[in-house]
Design an enzyme around this catalytic site. Sequence first.
Site: not given
Ligand code: PLP
Length: 380
Positions: A147, A195-196, A324
């Site tokens: 990501n 994840s939507a 995040c």
């Molecule tokens: N995994 C990856 C690669 C992500 O980019 C993200 C969100 O940034 C997540 C997991 C977490 O997803 P969610 O925001 O739906 O909890």
Amino acid sequence: MKVYLDNAATTPMAPEVIDEMTNVMKANFGNPSSTHAFGREARGVIEVARRKIAASIGAEPKEIVFTSGGTEADNMAISCAINDMGVTRVISATIEHHAVGRCIEGEQAFQVDYVRVSETGSIDLEHLELLLQDPQKTLVSLMHANNEIGTLLNIEVVSALCKKYNAYFHSDSVQTMGHYTIDVKSFGADFLTCSAHKFHGPKGIGFLYVNKRVKVSPLIQGGSQERGMRGGTENITGIVGLAKALELANSDILAHQEYVQGLKSYMITQLRERIPGVSFHGEIAPEKSLYTVLNVCFPPFENKSMLLFLLDLDGIAASGGSACTSGASTGSHVLRGIQADSNRPNSRFSFSRYTTMEEINYVLEILEKIVVGVPVSNVE
Ligand code: PLP
């Protein structure tokens, strides 16, 4: 001008998705577990959505477990593999999303091996094979696309290696679901995460694909929803929104891919021409790189620590790593994991099908102004 280039953090919701969700909010308030007509209708809406989603990735409806998003789905895959499937060792990488990394760290009673990654974030497949030769019951957890830097995993090759050595395979496909055609059969993974809100759907909803050959018990205890796989009244509007967003994404996925890749390639070329010394974190060749993400490594400049703030002042939303962790003082574990030069400022620009060429041109002008000091001409 306001430009949103943080689509890897989250995407704006598609109007069609909002409409679909609004209709369901008005018409289907029943509890899907109730046996009366209101409940049965709500249950029907969920099961139609599940069937559509499953069909779009070549899965069976019973292989889809709705969750509160990518984080829960990642946690479920890892915790269930350890607690229900006899896994005693996890192989992963230090550059995984924290939804995977922190969950693995939390399972301290188990052995964790980290596969080597290259300076572009590619998995060292020879090292992975070497690690897999240990006969312990193993789960491999490696993300489909990073990501922060966009590097793609050769998922079929990793999956074949896992099969060869009898290991289970989970791939965090949060950044690729809705962006590439996903076929669970050719991918061959035991678990995939969705994840939507990463493809114009709502936040707080996602799913874990659980291959029917593996048997797991719920992570969230409570009622017997999701065929006993997740307690809690279902997020019916979220589920409908997820199904609609995936349908829209898949309806012309190749055209989106080509369009967004065009924007990214243009930005790469222009940055090279306009900013001396610029480079990129992660793979950038289209076949090895997520087309929605470009992580730019700038030459050092005055105020380099203010880059994101300066962009924001000019109306541009970008990110300095995983959203995040934005605001955390520890910096990016991904950039550390690929041993990126910490003296050079970086910024992740992430695109969507709503991004326009005009917006990219504006961002290029502003970047030139901030990094090289070239005055901006004619921008609003
Ligand atoms: N995994 C990856 C690669 C992500 O980019 C993200 C969100 O940034 C997540 C997991 C977490 O997803 P969610 O925001 O739906 O909890």
